[in-house]
Design an enzyme around this catalytic site. Structure first.
Site, PDB file in Angstrom:
ATOM      1  CB  ALA A  39     112.236  32.165  29.536  1.00  0.00           C
ATOM      2  CG  LEU A  64     116.670  38.065  32.708  1.00  0.00           C
ATOM      3  CD1 LEU A  64     118.019  38.164  32.015  1.00  0.00           C
ATOM      4  CD2 LEU A  64     116.606  39.000  33.894  1.00  0.00           C
ATOM      5  CG  LEU A  65     110.808  37.678  26.944  1.00  0.00           C
ATOM      6  CD1 LEU A  65     111.228  38.974  26.256  1.00  0.00           C
ATOM      7  CD2 LEU A  65     110.836  36.547  25.949  1.00  0.00           C
ATOM      8  CG  ASP A  66     107.079  36.102  32.470  1.00  0.00           C
ATOM      9  OD1 ASP A  66     106.263  36.586  31.659  1.00  0.00           O
ATOM     10  OD2 ASP A  66     106.756  35.427  33.450  1.00  0.00           O
ATOM     11  CB  ALA A  67     111.239  40.648  34.508  1.00  0.00           C
TER      12      ALA A  67
END
Length: 72
Positions: free
Chosen positions: A52, A54-57
């Site tokens: 999550a 990494l996905l938000d980056a």
């Protein structure tokens, strides 16, 4: 300059939409995995939070690029 505003809006909308779909799929797969193997829930939760993050980056990079396009 008008086309830049449209490009920035499209970029931000695509980032938001992609992140929403990513979190929906991630959450669904996490719940499915916890339902199948409840004893693995703490390990899966840790891995889910890493993914999550990494996905938000990705949308933050999109916001940075759009701000560069807008103000540079």
């Amino acid at each position: 300059m008008d086309m830049t505003y449209i490009a920035v809006a499209f970029l931000l909308a695509a980032c938001a939409l992609g992140t929403a779909f990513g979190f929906a799929i991630l959450g669904g797969k996490f719940l499915e995995s916890c339902a199948r193997q409840p004893e693995m829930a703490p390990t899966l939760q840790t891995k889910m939070f890493i993914i999550a993050g990494l996905l938000d980056a990705v949308p933050m990079i999109g916001v940075g690029i759009s701000m560069y396009m807008l103000f540079a």
